[in-house]
Enzyme design. Structure first.
Site: not given
Ligand code: PGA
Length: 264
Positions: A9-10, A94, A164
């Protein structure tokens, strides 16, 4: 058991089309020869087309899309348009979209319904802002249940749930990755909710992955002890070297699990 799914996920990175193309090419090259993982890159919308041209084995993802078909939706990108770009995965809900773009459980639900119905793989992000102790907060279950309301069991094999915890996302203040042990608790919690909503076989088809400060150092724990079927990788996916390392480690840990299972 399916191959681990590793999604880059850029977010709103990098800053130019040239850099995006280079990162895509380097990620493709860095993961060449890895057969034990399914890999996806989700670049920002303006770079989708050029990144697509650089990818052969790696699949293309989008970080969001609109639930409506083409029409009067100023500023939106419709799922219909993403079809032409061969996008196969769309991230939904997200926490940064919930925070900055007004995404709600209701819009998340509409998107999940639309994307699954139109043949995409949907990556539903859920996670709590804070966690006291080890118990997974009820808000995680609520986000999941609201998103899945009315989703056909036929579509579940294209659903990915990304756990997440917001406090674990690398760019947040005092961020720290979750532990494999707690990720496992989250996995059990999520699977229990899905099993309560669907018959066993359909529920089993859903993949559950972890996101939040995933790195080359900690990925093995999330896939191994944590039992996660993959990872959503933010910051570390902006380095092709780190990302490739994560992919290779995930593939090899999954391979070890499979051979242990076949021996036992
Ligand atoms: P991170 O982000 O790997 O930089 O913690 C993950 C995300 O928000 O999808």
């Amino acid at each position: 058991m399916a191959q681990p799914l590793i999604i880059a996920n850029w977010k709103a990175n990098p800053d130019s089309p040239g850099r995006a193309l280079r990162l895509a090419r380097d990620s493709e090259r860095g993961t060449a020869g890895v057969s034990g993982a399914e890999i996806v890159i989700a670049p920002p919308m303006p770079f989708l087309e050029s990144v697509r041209t650089a990818l052969t084995r790696i699949k293309l993802g989008a970080q969001d899309a609109f639930w409506g078909d083409i029409g009067p939706f100023t500023g939106e990108t419709s799922w219909h348009q993403l079809k032409h770009l061969k996008v196969s995965y769309i991230i939904v809900g997200h926490s940064e979209r919930r925070m900055y773009a007004g995404e709600t459980d209701e819009t998340v639900h509409r998107k999940i319904m639309a994307f699954l119905a139109h043949g995409f793989n949907a990556v539903l992000c859920i996670g709590e802002r804070e966690r006291e102790g080890k118990e997974i907060p009820a808000v995680v279950g609520e986000q999941l249940t609201r998103a899945l309301l009315g989703v056909s069991p036929r579509h579940l094999s294209r659903l990915v749930v990304a756990y997440e915890p917001i406090w674990a996302i690398s760019t947040n203040l005092h961020a720290r990755p979750d532990t494999p042990d707690n990720a496992f608790r989250a996995l059990v919690y999520i699977r229990k909710i899905i099993s309560g909503l669907y018959k066993k076989k359909a529920a089993h088809a859903v993949r559950v992955i972890y996101g939040g400060s995933v790195s080359a150092e900690n990925i093995a724990g999330f896939i191994g002890e944590g039992g996660m079927q993959g990872a959503l990788v933010g910051g570390a996916s902006l380095s092709s070297a780190h990302f490739s390392h994560i992919v290779k480690t995930a593939a090899s840990v999954r391979g070890q699990n499979l051979s242990q299972n076949s021996l036992s």
